[in-house]
Design an enzyme around this catalytic site. Structure first.
Site, PDB file in Angstrom:
ATOM      1  N   ASP A 269       0.983  -1.438  -0.030  1.00 18.27           N
ATOM      2  CA  ASP A 269      -0.204  -0.051  -0.393  1.00 18.27           C
ATOM      3  C   ASP A 269       0.950   0.838   0.209  1.00 18.27           C
ATOM      4  OD1 ASP A 269      -2.364   1.635   1.090  1.00 18.27           O
ATOM      5  OD2 ASP A 269      -2.219   1.223   2.372  1.00 18.27           O
TER       6      ASP A 269
ATOM      7  N   ASP B  64      -2.157   5.682  -5.624  1.00 14.09           N
ATOM      8  CA  ASP B  64      -2.151   5.344  -4.520  1.00 14.09           C
ATOM      9  C   ASP B  64      -2.712   3.288  -4.410  1.00 14.09           C
ATOM     10  OD1 ASP B  64      -3.483   3.517  -1.907  1.00 14.09           O
ATOM     11  OD2 ASP B  64      -5.165   5.233  -1.530  1.00 14.09           O
TER      12      ASP B  64
END
Length: 485
Positions: A101, A289
């Site tokens: 992430d 992201d």
């Protein structure tokens, strides 16, 4: 990540190949191979839980394996919306499936001492006593996500990623995982690849330690994501230490990181069918992201996109009230070349604070209590007015008549994105939907309908979901886009 290069940069592939190609023989690269999973109902549920505001879900167990190129960690791809894989924690390595992430910076996995959260019993749990390299830390830690949270304490141990072993890595042993978010998700934990500035407890991120411990020759990591959800093959790769030229064609575009924390950079206009949406013509911030499934952006732009692709939306009575009661007045002010940011304050719906309109306290009878954001009081009437100004500006730039402009804005009031985040579209209409372009580093990156629409199922049972969702971040941080998988 900029510590050795002076300037942190974000790498965007100009064109990603859509077929899986053999791994490069380049030295100094550590590969994370991405595996695929079939799209099913469960994967859709997992994906709906997955967002920067609504934590990403997905998962599947995999195994570390050794090949001639080195250890490859197999990752799964859920619905082209989430990519995840396996790491090892401790000596010998205890295996965990994690989200890689870029929108967070901590590593956490469930702890064997998690006794009172059902989610922990459905996932792999870290056993400190089984590791010869475990070091006690004990500092408490907690992370709050959009729809879930974890709490626990820090420990230190070796972390295996591919064929790299990061020593003395601080990570969180999660002893509490309340709610359903982690209960239904099949991943065990999260490995953050963001900057240390947003690391909870000021823990040094895994990526920093890879660089500081000299485990990679070049402080670069890159993603290649395979969009072919039906393939039984691999879902792509994460490469630590560089990039693989066999996974892209053309030149890369580099943009400076503008705010360390997230991988944040400046983005220009967003175009729908070659026409400006106007909202980001003066610039917006964006975050790349890997931990967010969809493309999240300002409601004003998402509404315009919804209208163009025929996405089902929700009717906003505040928006319709603005058009019927203030529409002509707003239009007259724009024609009189009033500064757009001051229009809503001049009609009495917002108070101008020098940069943007803020609520003047006018409330619709159907409105709930106004919310506070960054210390500014906001309400739907002010927000609806600001969106109407953007939409009218765009139509004026296209030399539309006043009647057509007011009619168009009224139509957009019926296309506001659902608060639940999902907007359905007709699968049969994909061929007539426009390209949507993002301006990054002065270059336009175009997405075709098959790249921004998620298709679930086949034949008559197929459902199509817009890959765009609305999220409004006020200044000074916003307007902000989150560019997910």
């Amino acid at each position: 990540m900029g510590t050795r290069r002076g300037v942190a940069v974000l790498l965007l592939a100009a064109v990603l190949l859509q077929t899986l190609l053999p791994a490069s023989e380049a030295e100094g690269l550590v590969r994370i191979a991405l595996k695929k999973r079939p799209v099913d109902r469960n994967s859709r549920v997992a994906t709906s839980l997955s967002d920067r505001e609504d934590l990403l879900g997905g998962g599947g167990a995999n195994t570390l394996r050794s090949e001639e190129e080195g250890d490859i960690v197999s990752l799964k791809n859920y619905m082209n919306a989430q990519y995840f894989g396996e790491i090892g924690v401790g000596t010998p390595p205890q295996k965990f499936t994690v989200i890689f992430d870029t929108g967070s910076s901590n590593l956490w996995v469930p702890s064997a001492k998690c006794y009172f959260s059902i989610a922990c019993y459905l996932h792999a749990r870290y056993k400190a006593g089984a590791s010869s390299t475990y070091k006690k830390n004990g500092k408490p830690a907690a992370i709050q996500y959009g729809t879930g949270s974890i709490a626990g304490y820090f420990s230190e141990d070796s972390v295996t990623v591919g064929d790299l072993v990061v020593k003395d890595q601080e990570f969180i042993e999660a002893t509490k995982e309340p709610g359903v978010t982690f209960l239904v998700a099949k991943f065990d934990g999260i490995l953050g690849l963001g900057f240390k500035e947003i690391s909870v407890g000021k823990a040094v991120p895994v990526w920093y330690n890879m660089v500081e411990q000299g485990l990679i020759s070049d402080p670069v990591f890159s993603f290649w994501l395979n969009r072919h959800a039906d393939d039984e093959g691999e879902g792509g790769e994460i490469i630590f230490g560089g990039m693989d030229p066999k996974h892209y064609v053309g030149e890369h575009t580099y943009v400076p990181v503008t705010q360390k924390g997230y991988w944040q950079f400046d983005m220009g206009d967003v175009l729908v069918g070659g026409k400006s949406t106007g909202f980001c013509a003066g610039g917006c911030a964006a975050i790349a992201d890997s931990g967010t499934s969809l493309l999240a952006g300002p409601t004003a732009i998402i509404t315009e996109i919804n209208e163009k692709i025929g996405a089902a939306g929700v009717v906003s009575q505040e928006c319709k009230t603005i058009v019927s009661q203030y529409g002509q007045q707003i239009l007259d002010l724009l024609l009189a070349e009033t500064q757009p940011k001051k229009v809503c304050s001049q009609v009495g719906l917002c108070t101008f604070d020098g940069t943007r309109g803020v609520s003047a306290g006018i409330r619709s009878v159907v409105d709930d209590e106004p919310v506070k954001s960054n210390g500014l009081r906001t309400d739907p009437m002010c927000s609806a007015c600001e969106m109407a100004v953007v939409w009218m500006q765009n139509q004026l730039a296209q030399n539309k008549t006043q009647d057509l402009i007011l009619d168009y804005v009224n139509q957009l009031c019926n296309r506001l994105p659902s608060p639940m985040g999902e907007s359905a579209v007709d699968c049969a209409s994909l061929g007539s939907m426009p390209d949507i372009e993002f301006t990054i580093g002065g270059k336009k990156f175009a997405l075709k309908p098959e790249e921004y629409i998620l298709k679930v199922g086949e034949g008559a049972a197929a459902q199509c979901i817009s890959g765009f969702t609305a999220m409004d971040i006020p200044p000074p941080r916003g307007p902000l886009w989150i560019l997910g998988d």
